[in-house]
Design an enzyme around this catalytic site. Structure first.
Site, mmCIF file in Angstrom:
data_model
loop_
_atom_site.group_PDB
_atom_site.id
_atom_site.type_symbol
_atom_site.label_atom_id
_atom_site.label_comp_id
_atom_site.label_asym_id
_atom_site.label_seq_id
_atom_site.Cartn_x
_atom_site.Cartn_y
_atom_site.Cartn_z
ATOM 1 N N LYS A 13 -6.839 118.050 96.337
ATOM 2 C CA LYS A 13 -5.589 117.861 97.083
ATOM 3 C C LYS A 13 -5.772 118.154 98.574
ATOM 4 O O LYS A 13 -5.271 117.426 99.411
ATOM 5 C CB LYS A 13 -4.482 118.782 96.538
ATOM 6 C CG LYS A 13 -4.144 118.558 95.077
ATOM 7 C CD LYS A 13 -2.965 119.424 94.647
ATOM 8 C CE LYS A 13 -3.165 120.909 94.844
ATOM 9 N NZ LYS A 13 -4.160 121.522 93.924
ATOM 10 N N ARG A 88 5.100 123.883 93.000
ATOM 11 C CA ARG A 88 4.159 124.303 91.977
ATOM 12 C C ARG A 88 4.860 124.691 90.683
ATOM 13 O O ARG A 88 4.205 125.034 89.715
ATOM 14 C CB ARG A 88 3.390 125.516 92.485
ATOM 15 C CG ARG A 88 1.883 125.330 92.481
ATOM 16 C CD ARG A 88 1.298 126.603 93.069
ATOM 17 N NE ARG A 88 -0.122 126.660 92.956
ATOM 18 C CZ ARG A 88 -0.968 126.225 93.874
ATOM 19 N NH1 ARG A 88 -0.517 125.623 94.943
ATOM 20 N NH2 ARG A 88 -2.255 126.372 93.697
ATOM 21 N N ARG A 128 -17.624 125.829 95.010
ATOM 22 C CA ARG A 128 -16.922 126.206 96.240
ATOM 23 C C ARG A 128 -17.014 127.717 96.473
ATOM 24 O O ARG A 128 -17.105 128.185 97.609
ATOM 25 C CB ARG A 128 -15.451 125.775 96.143
ATOM 26 C CG ARG A 128 -14.664 126.049 97.413
ATOM 27 C CD ARG A 128 -13.306 125.411 97.371
ATOM 28 N NE ARG A 128 -12.338 126.205 96.637
ATOM 29 C CZ ARG A 128 -11.093 125.804 96.377
ATOM 30 N NH1 ARG A 128 -10.686 124.620 96.756
ATOM 31 N NH2 ARG A 128 -10.268 126.590 95.725
ATOM 32 N N ARG A 134 -14.119 132.201 98.574
ATOM 33 C CA ARG A 134 -12.704 132.526 98.400
ATOM 34 C C ARG A 134 -12.542 133.532 97.282
ATOM 35 O O ARG A 134 -13.145 133.416 96.233
ATOM 36 C CB ARG A 134 -11.918 131.241 98.073
ATOM 37 C CG ARG A 134 -10.994 130.834 99.188
ATOM 38 C CD ARG A 134 -10.372 129.504 98.907
ATOM 39 N NE ARG A 134 -9.371 129.558 97.835
ATOM 40 C CZ ARG A 134 -8.558 128.547 97.546
ATOM 41 N NH1 ARG A 134 -8.653 127.427 98.231
ATOM 42 N NH2 ARG A 134 -7.688 128.663 96.575
ATOM 43 N N ARG A 145 -6.054 130.445 86.942
ATOM 44 C CA ARG A 145 -5.330 129.485 87.790
ATOM 45 C C ARG A 145 -5.109 128.170 87.060
ATOM 46 O O ARG A 145 -4.075 127.527 87.219
ATOM 47 C CB ARG A 145 -6.087 129.264 89.101
ATOM 48 C CG ARG A 145 -5.885 130.419 90.082
ATOM 49 C CD ARG A 145 -7.000 130.508 91.090
ATOM 50 N NE ARG A 145 -7.094 129.360 91.958
ATOM 51 C CZ ARG A 145 -8.231 128.940 92.508
ATOM 52 N NH1 ARG A 145 -9.358 129.572 92.268
ATOM 53 N NH2 ARG A 145 -8.237 127.894 93.302
HETATM 54 P P1 ADP Z 1 -5.707 125.862 94.669
HETATM 55 O O1 ADP Z 1 -5.013 124.545 94.567
HETATM 56 O O2 ADP Z 1 -7.200 125.717 94.712
HETATM 57 O O3 ADP Z 1 -5.257 126.892 93.667
HETATM 58 P P2 ADP Z 1 -4.092 126.665 96.947
HETATM 59 O O4 ADP Z 1 -4.597 126.880 98.307
HETATM 60 O O5 ADP Z 1 -3.124 125.545 96.738
HETATM 61 O O6 ADP Z 1 -5.405 126.491 96.067
HETATM 62 O O7 ADP Z 1 -3.394 127.999 96.379
HETATM 63 C C1 ADP Z 1 -4.035 129.239 96.391
HETATM 64 C C2 ADP Z 1 -3.067 130.324 95.898
HETATM 65 O O8 ADP Z 1 -1.954 130.429 96.798
HETATM 66 C C3 ADP Z 1 -2.417 130.066 94.539
HETATM 67 O O9 ADP Z 1 -3.226 130.481 93.454
HETATM 68 C C4 ADP Z 1 -1.139 130.904 94.647
HETATM 69 O O10 ADP Z 1 -1.385 132.278 94.469
HETATM 70 C C5 ADP Z 1 -0.745 130.702 96.105
HETATM 71 N N1 ADP Z 1 0.175 129.558 96.273
HETATM 72 C C6 ADP Z 1 -0.071 128.411 96.972
HETATM 73 N N2 ADP Z 1 0.978 127.568 96.908
HETATM 74 C C7 ADP Z 1 1.913 128.180 96.142
HETATM 75 C C8 ADP Z 1 3.208 127.828 95.672
HETATM 76 N N3 ADP Z 1 3.760 126.649 95.990
HETATM 77 N N4 ADP Z 1 3.874 128.713 94.890
HETATM 78 C C9 ADP Z 1 3.344 129.901 94.577
HETATM 79 N N5 ADP Z 1 2.132 130.292 94.963
HETATM 80 C C10 ADP Z 1 1.402 129.458 95.740
#
Ligand code: ADP
Length: 186
Positions: A13, A88, A128, A134, A145
């Site tokens: 994404k 999400r 990654r 990370r 996750r």
């Molecule tokens: P990935 O898609 O690899 O999990 P992101 O950068 O989208 O990575 O998200 C990393 C973390 O940030 C998530 O595991 C969550 O803890 C938090 N996060 C990101 N976007 C949201 C959201 N819309 N609602 C709740 N938590 C979020």
């Protein structure tokens, strides 16, 4: 264009969101990036979010909704945007629909689902982890996750499906191939 990118962690994404934003000249809005920036800056919000993110759980709805609302209200988002990592869960999706109405903006035009199998997701995220380090790219956290994605985020395919907005794209291939597939359905 008001596009949501849906897909498991590591489905691409972020990468495709950047390319789409450049292609259409609209901002990419990533709640994950915004939260990581807050963690790095050591703000109060960042301190609150860090432990939750490191555990692979979802940050509180109020926090991410606040981030998105602030960003969508800015001028450059008026002609369109790419959302990466938001919404999400169904509650976030409902708030987003209401928010766009309140901001006087048209609704979401497409929810693009990047489909990638779990085993591929795990392999990509472990790779990654070695490159970027990370905190949440550790195997047990990755598995958590994916679970959270399947339980909370995957149902959004039904939510946007009912609105006739879902386009599923095969997320396996080169960056350019996948990009072309998305542009073809966006
Ligand atoms: P990935 O898609 O690899 O999990 P992101 O950068 O989208 O990575 O998200 C990393 C973390 O940030 C998530 O595991 C969550 O803890 C938090 N996060 C990101 N976007 C949201 C959201 N819309 N609602 C709740 N938590 C979020």
């Amino acid at each position: 264009m008001r596009i949501i990118l849906l897909g498991a962690p590591g489905s691409g994404k972020g990468t495709q969101g950047e390319k789409l934003a450049a292609h259409y000249g609209i901002p990419k809005i990533s709640t994950g990036d915004a939260l990581r920036a807050a963690v790095k800056a050591g703000t109060e919000l960042g301190r609150k979010a860090k432990a939750v993110m490191d555990a692979g759980q979802l940050v509180a709805n109020e926090i991410v909704i606040g981030i998105v609302e602030e960003r969508l209200g800015q001028d450059d988002a008026k002609k369109g945007f790419i959302l990466d990592g938001f919404p999400r869960n169904t509650a976030q999706a409902e708030v987003l629909d209401a928010m766009l109405i309140r901001l006087g903006q048209p609704g979401i035009s497409r929810a693009v689902h990047l489909a990638v199998a779990d085993e591929e997701i795990i392999a990509r995220l472990l790779d990654r982890a070695q490159k970027e380090g990370r905190e949440d790219d550790k195997e047990d956290v990755i598995r958590h996750r994916i679970k959270v994605y399947n339980a909370e985020t995957h149902p959004l395919l039904d939510y946007y499906g009912r609105q006739g907005k879902v386009a599923t794209v095969d997320g396996i291939g080169t960056m350019e191939e996948i990009f072309a597939r998305i542009v073809a359905v966006a």
